[in-house]
Design a protein around this motif. Structure first.
Motif, PDB file in Angstrom:
ATOM      1  N   THR B 135      -6.073  47.025  55.489  1.00  0.00           N
ATOM      2  CA  THR B 135      -5.529  46.570  54.213  1.00  0.00           C
ATOM      3  C   THR B 135      -5.713  45.067  54.060  1.00  0.00           C
ATOM      4  N   TRP B 139      -8.497  43.357  51.172  1.00  0.00           N
ATOM      5  CA  TRP B 139      -8.193  42.471  50.041  1.00  0.00           C
ATOM      6  C   TRP B 139      -8.722  41.072  50.266  1.00  0.00           C
ATOM      7  N   MET B 140      -8.794  40.641  51.530  1.00  0.00           N
ATOM      8  CA  MET B 140      -9.354  39.310  51.782  1.00  0.00           C
ATOM      9  C   MET B 140     -10.837  39.271  51.439  1.00  0.00           C
ATOM     10  N   ALA B 144     -12.941  40.262  43.912  1.00  0.00           N
ATOM     11  CA  ALA B 144     -12.103  39.920  42.768  1.00  0.00           C
ATOM     12  C   ALA B 144     -10.993  38.941  43.136  1.00  0.00           C
ATOM     13  N   ILE B 145     -10.405  39.073  44.313  1.00  0.00           N
ATOM     14  CA  ILE B 145      -9.289  38.192  44.662  1.00  0.00           C
ATOM     15  C   ILE B 145      -9.498  37.436  45.958  1.00  0.00           C
ATOM     16  N   ASN B 149     -13.673  34.873  45.210  1.00  0.00           N
ATOM     17  CA  ASN B 149     -12.864  34.329  44.133  1.00  0.00           C
ATOM     18  C   ASN B 149     -12.329  32.942  44.481  1.00  0.00           C
ATOM     19  N   ILE B 150     -11.918  32.787  45.713  1.00  0.00           N
ATOM     20  CA  ILE B 150     -11.315  31.509  46.123  1.00  0.00           C
ATOM     21  C   ILE B 150     -12.354  30.392  46.118  1.00  0.00           C
ATOM     22  N   GLY B 153     -13.219  29.422  42.817  1.00  0.00           N
ATOM     23  CA  GLY B 153     -12.134  28.614  42.261  1.00  0.00           C
ATOM     24  C   GLY B 153     -12.227  27.153  42.688  1.00  0.00           C
TER      25      GLY B 153
ATOM     26  N   VAL C  37      -2.372  35.400  55.370  1.00  0.00           N
ATOM     27  CA  VAL C  37      -2.645  35.940  54.039  1.00  0.00           C
ATOM     28  C   VAL C  37      -1.599  36.986  53.673  1.00  0.00           C
ATOM     29  N   ILE C  49      -2.023  35.664  42.809  1.00  0.00           N
ATOM     30  CA  ILE C  49      -3.109  36.215  43.632  1.00  0.00           C
ATOM     31  C   ILE C  49      -4.354  36.433  42.784  1.00  0.00           C
ATOM     32  N   THR C  50      -4.177  37.124  41.667  1.00  0.00           N
ATOM     33  CA  THR C  50      -5.340  37.421  40.823  1.00  0.00           C
ATOM     34  C   THR C  50      -5.903  36.144  40.226  1.00  0.00           C
ATOM     35  N   GLY C  51      -5.098  35.103  40.174  1.00  0.00           N
ATOM     36  CA  GLY C  51      -5.560  33.826  39.618  1.00  0.00           C
ATOM     37  C   GLY C  51      -6.317  32.988  40.634  1.00  0.00           C
ATOM     38  N   GLY C  52      -6.637  33.556  41.790  1.00  0.00           N
ATOM     39  CA  GLY C  52      -7.452  32.819  42.754  1.00  0.00           C
ATOM     40  C   GLY C  52      -6.634  32.050  43.775  1.00  0.00           C
ATOM     41  N   MET C  54      -5.087  33.179  46.576  1.00  0.00           N
ATOM     42  CA  MET C  54      -4.759  33.980  47.757  1.00  0.00           C
ATOM     43  C   MET C  54      -4.477  33.131  48.990  1.00  0.00           C
ATOM     44  N   MET C  55      -5.191  31.986  49.094  1.00  0.00           N
ATOM     45  CA  MET C  55      -5.032  31.166  50.292  1.00  0.00           C
ATOM     46  C   MET C  55      -3.896  30.150  50.165  1.00  0.00           C
ATOM     47  N   LYS C 255      -3.346  47.178  40.446  1.00  0.00           N
ATOM     48  CA  LYS C 255      -3.237  47.019  41.887  1.00  0.00           C
ATOM     49  C   LYS C 255      -2.278  45.873  42.185  1.00  0.00           C
ATOM     50  N   TYR C 257      -1.303  43.754  44.683  1.00  0.00           N
ATOM     51  CA  TYR C 257      -1.684  43.269  46.013  1.00  0.00           C
ATOM     52  C   TYR C 257      -0.488  42.745  46.799  1.00  0.00           C
ATOM     53  N   HIS C 260       1.266  45.507  48.304  1.00  0.00           N
ATOM     54  CA  HIS C 260       0.478  46.054  49.412  1.00  0.00           C
ATOM     55  C   HIS C 260       0.685  45.218  50.671  1.00  0.00           C
ATOM     56  N   PHE C 261       0.626  43.899  50.501  1.00  0.00           N
ATOM     57  CA  PHE C 261       0.782  43.019  51.665  1.00  0.00           C
ATOM     58  C   PHE C 261       2.182  43.154  52.262  1.00  0.00           C
TER      59      PHE C 261
END
Lengths: 371, 306, 293
Positions: B135, B139-140, B144-145, B149-150, B153, C37, C49-52, C54-55, C255, C257, C260-261
């Motif tokens: 999982t 996602w990593m 898309a995310i 994506n990063i 960005g 993450v 998250i969807t906006g970029g 994630m990190m 989704k 995320y 999920h996490f």
């Protein structure tokens, strides 16, 4: 009928027989030592007496009760193990009384028995400790305490001193002997150390290759070994074995060999047996213990028959109380036990004395002693 | 034999107890492992499609068809892909884990300050479920995310990293996640091996003037043979059993790009109602593992005896 | 693993040491990345998250994804969250671990202290059972569970994990008891202790460390299992791993995320906790998988 009878006991693993028809009757109060090199079957025999290994054929009886198939705990025996086998999670006191507890002895009696044994072995102050906190000698005492408390018919010892350092070993040896003398218990003791065997036992069974080579008192074993194996295994330094030619000259029988210079050395045999006479003209093996091969001044004053010859000294090893002198006779290196202040010097000739009363002869073919 | 009659009941019971205690476990193993293996082998010779094997009227629902399932299996491109993927996956997984594991073990063995702090970080992935690992990586790596994506960005708008969605590369993302999970454990095996080497040998080699490089290449690594062997066997065995990681990350896709024998077997048996073929594939998997494990276990058990 | 560094000390220069620390640090980051993450994204709103992001650390901190994953996320038919499946896993793991450990201890005791002809072969057969690909037993097991009426139940999974866990627990205890002095057993026999009494009074008190190893190993393995759970209990009786996979793979709706996490961490939490509390035993357990260790 002895107190402990080992009657034609045999042990096989599959098709391999590791112990061949052992026959020993142990009297009450005897201290029997089973001695031999590793793999000779002595521990197997002990385990069979204990019931830890099955008897393939034959019988083992204690007080005339057949023990074959009887559970170890029902044989009224106790055993002291090489590693002492103290239960690490229990205190010394619990270790000693565990067997009584298993036999349903009530607590007050157990405590009384424990106190008595602890007093006897002087381990009262250790009773609340765990085995891990004890020294080797202390563990040894606890292991003996665990055996004693059961008041068994027979004590079994499996190389109990081999994990101790040299000094402690000698002390514990004396202590075990004292214990035996005071309590008069029947003991079967396994060791590979021939000195332990000689010092402790009332009788010794020398074993090799699954056979009892000789069963006898320490003196019999030492002075009149049944064969070459027993002769060389018992005693340190080992018995000297010289090839000699038997020559009959009138009434006397001579054992003939050569000095390292090539000169003949002729030694008159003391009170020759008829059997030895029949070997006249043949070569046999003459056994002489180092203490029977000495310098002239050091020869046994009580001996009625001492022979002398001259030979070159190869090496001298002063050992404090004695000096061991190496010399080559008849092509064989021999060790003579001389006085500490002997004049023998390496490379120099020296006068040797042989106490012929103590000399014994072996048939080189069968390796048995000629009697 | 003088035993027999005089052996009392309690002693006889005591003699039987050990075997009695062992027997339930042995019975379970014999039925649920070896019995079931035979059963599956049998099913692989039938045209069974779904459970149960007997219908309401007590009629069997299958017929014996010999080796047809195996013939069919080997003619399926789906199976071919699974086997090819397994070859790539197992090969790279074992090699990379071994390399990283050995490297980290050697580095950690240089009297590292904070070793007690670093080591658990390397090892904790092994405690996780492959579903959790899958999982996280799914996602990593998701374009898309995730990383794509990063990085985009950050301003590198043409950057692409869509391996997990790409038929040609998806299998490598599974390898990445698998390596992440197991390489720390491989490190632990090598580290144990390194710590077991007699330090006097190292002193002697240093006296002989060996450089660090030669010390490792000529003296130390050759002595890690048992660790290499154990690592290989464990990793190979884990690779062949890999199932949940693929399910969690890619579901075998895109298309069939990340199908492995384990996922093949599962889908043919439970979703496609081709149980006979599923059974045949399971038999092939067993035989592969047996070819690795049996010689290994045999030598281990024999050594121990002597 | 806890052996102190060798004092021979392979000498390394300053530059080399810096390089070593750098490599180790990079790998540490690599191993920590997924955990980071999962953690940061489980406490931020989905839009971040969807906006970029994630990190990045969350701009808005929220525990809502956790609450949702735990109690309201749609997994089966009902929006129950992972909670019932978490308890499914617990009620599966506890008996399976307990029974397999006890049996393993007894088996190890018999195989080392009451040896008999052919015991090594029997142990070899048990050991090989640890390493079979479980695909080979899926079909008959499904049939047997169906016949016994245990399909989809926790009891069925307990049985499955028990059967396939015994090999490893036996391996652990056998290897441990193999170096336990046999003379102690013999002494206890002469003292009159029987088979069970010797086990209970002599071996078990010294079995603490290996029991911990075995329990941890079995716990991690059974908790983390997915194949058996998915094959035999995919419905309401599903264990945590299967439920998490259903949550992540569900194709309906947006989704989530962050949920999920959060769910992934929930599924990882028990084994992670065990690892943190008793990590060194965990490693020892893993090592024993290479038979000798």
């Amino acid at each position: 009928m002895g107190f402990l009878d080992i009657d034609n006991a045999t042990k096989s693993y599959g098709a391999v027989e590791v112990l061949h028809k052992v026959d020993i009757a142990v009297e009450e109060g005897e201290f029997l030592v089973l001695v031999g090199p590793s793999g000779c079957g002595k521990s197997t025999l002990l385990n069979m007496i204990a019931g830890l290994e099955d008897i393939t054929s034959g019988e083992i009886r204690i007080k005339d009760q057949v023990m074959n198939g009887v559970h170890p705990s029902k044989r009224n025996i106790a055993m002291v193990f090489q590693s002492y086998a103290l239960y690490p999670n229990m205190t010394v006191g619990q270790n000693i009384t565990f067997g009584l507890e298993m036999h349903g002895v009530p607590k007050p009696e157990r405590d009384k028995a424990m106190a008595d044994v602890a007093k006897l072995l002087q381990i009262e102050q250790l009773l609340d400790r765990k085995p891990g906190q004890l020294s080797g000698g202390q563990r040894q005492r606890v292991a003996m305490g665990r055996a004693l408390v059961r008041n068994p018919d027979v004590f079994l010892f499996d190389e109990p001193l081999s994990n101790l350092d040299a000094k402690l070993r000698v002390d514990m040896r004396t202590e075990i002997k004292k214990l035996h003398q005071n309590l008069g218990t029947t003991i079967v003791y396994v060791t590979h150390d021939q000195i332990e065997a000689l010092t402790l036992s009332t009788r010794i069974a020398v074993m090799n290759g699954g056979y009892v080579q000789q069963l006898g008192t320490p003196k019999e074993i030492y002075d009149t070994p049944a064969n070459l194996f027993v002769a060389t295994f018992m005693g340190s330094p080992s018995m000297n074995l010289l090839p000699v030619k038997i020559v009959a000259e009138g009434d006397t029988l001579l054992a003939e060999t050569t000095s390292d210079a090539g000169a003949p050395v002729r030694l008159a045999v003391h009170a020759p047996s008829d059997a030895l006479k029949s070997f006249a003209g043949q070569t046999v093996t003459m056994g002489v213990r180092p203490e029977a091969l000495t310098d002239v001044d050091g020869a046994d004053q009580r001996s009625t028959h001492v022979e002398r010859f001259s030979n070159t000294v190869t090496v001298t090893e002063p050992a404090g109380s004695d000096t061991f002198v190496t010399t080559t006779i008849g092509g064989v290196e021999c060790i003579a036990r001389m006085r500490a202040d002997t004049d023998a010097r390496p490379g120099q000739p020296s006068e040797f004395a042989v106490n012929m009363e103590k000399a014994i002869f072996f048939d080189p073919k069968t390796e048995d002693r000629i009697v | 034999m003088a035993t027999g009659a005089e052996v009392d009941l309690r002693t006889r019971l005591q003699n039987w107890l050990p075997k009695l205690v062992l027997s339930p476990s042995l019975a379970m193993i014999f039925v649920f492992v070896y019995g079931f293996i035979l059963f599956t082998v049998y099913v692989s010779f039938t045209d069974s499609r779904i459970l149960p094997f007997v219908d309401k009227n007590g009629q069997t629902t299958y017929e014996l068809i010999g080796f047809s399932n195996y013939e069919k299996l080997f003619s399926l491109s789906h199976w071919d892909i699974s086997v090819m993927n397994m070859a790539i996956y197992a090969g790279l997984y074992i090699v990379i884990c071994t390399f990283i594991g050995l490297l980290l073990a050697i580095l950690l063995d240089q009297k590292i300050r904070g070793e007690g702090f670093i080591r658990p970080i390397f090892l904790y992935p092994m405690a996780l479920s492959f579903i959790v690992t899958g999982t996280a990586w799914k996602w990593m790596l998701d374009p898309a995310i995730g990383f794509e994506n990063i990085v985009q960005g950050w301003g590198w708008t043409t950057f692409t990293f869509d391996w997990i969605k790409n038929r040609d590369f998806a299998i490598y993302t599974v390898i990445l996640a698998a390596v992440w999970q197991s390489s720390g454990f491989t490190m632990a095996m090598f580290l144990a091996g390194l710590r077991g080497i007699d330090t006097e040998i190292l002193k002697a080699a240093q006296m002989d003037g060996a450089s660090n490089w030669n010390l490792y290449r000529r003296i130390i690594i050759p002595q890690l043979r048992p660790a290499f062997l154990s690592a290989f066997v464990i990793l190979a065995h884990l690779a062949i059993k890999t199932f949940d990681l693929v399910i969690a990350m890619t579901g075998g896709g895109p298309g069939r790009a990340t199908e492995l024998p384990a996922t093949f077997m599962y889908s043919y048996t439970f979703s496609r109602n081709q149980m006979g073929i599923g059974a045949a594939s399971a038999v092939i998997m067993l035989m592969t593992i047996a070819a690795i494990m049996i010689p290994y276990l045999y030598s281990e058990l024999r050594e121990r005896k002597s | 693993m806890s052996i102190a560094s060798q004092d021979a000390g392979i000498r390394t220069g300053r530059v080399a040491r810096t390089f070593i620390y750098l490599v180790l640090l990079l790998f540490a980051l690599f191993y920590l990345l997924p955990l980071y993450v999962m953690l940061v994204n489980s406490v931020k709103p989905l839009s971040e998250i969807t906006g970029g992001g994630m990190m990045s650390l969350p701009q808005v901190w929220t525990l809502e994804p956790w609450a949702k994953a735990w109690s309201t996320a749609q997994i089966g038919v009902e929006p129950t969250g992972l909670r019932p499946y978490f308890w499914n896993s617990i009620s599966m793991v506890v008996p399976a671990v307990a029974i397999s450990t006890i049996l393993g201890a007894l088996n190890g005791y018999v195989l080392t202290k009451w040896r008999f002809r052919g015991d090594t072969i029997l142990f070899g057969l048990m050991l090989f059972a640890c390493f079979i690909p479980f695909q080979i037993v899926l079909i008959p097991m499904a049939a047997v569970l169906g016949t016994l009426g245990l399909s989809g139940t926790t009891a069925g999974l307990v049985l499955v994990h028990l059967v396939y866990g015994i090999g490893f627990s036996t391996l652990y205890f056998r290897n441990y008891y193999a170096v336990f002095p046999t003379e102690l057993v013999r002494a206890a026999q002469i003292d009159g202790a029987g088979f069970f009494r010797i086990f209970w009074r002599i071996l078990l008190p010294s079995s603490g460390p290996i029991s911990v190893v075995c329990v941890i190993w079995q716990f991690t393995n059974i908790w983390n299992d997915f194949l058996f759970g998915a094959s035999f209990a995919s419905g309401d009786g599903a264990p945590m791993t299967v439920a998490l996979n259903n949550l992540v793979q569900s194709s309906t709706g947006v989704k989530e995320y962050n949920v999920h996490f959060a769910g992934a961490i929930l599924a990882a939490l028990p084994t992670l906790l065990v690892y943190i509390v008793a990590g060194r035993y965990f490693v020892r357990g893993l090592m024993a998988g290479s038979v000798k260790g």
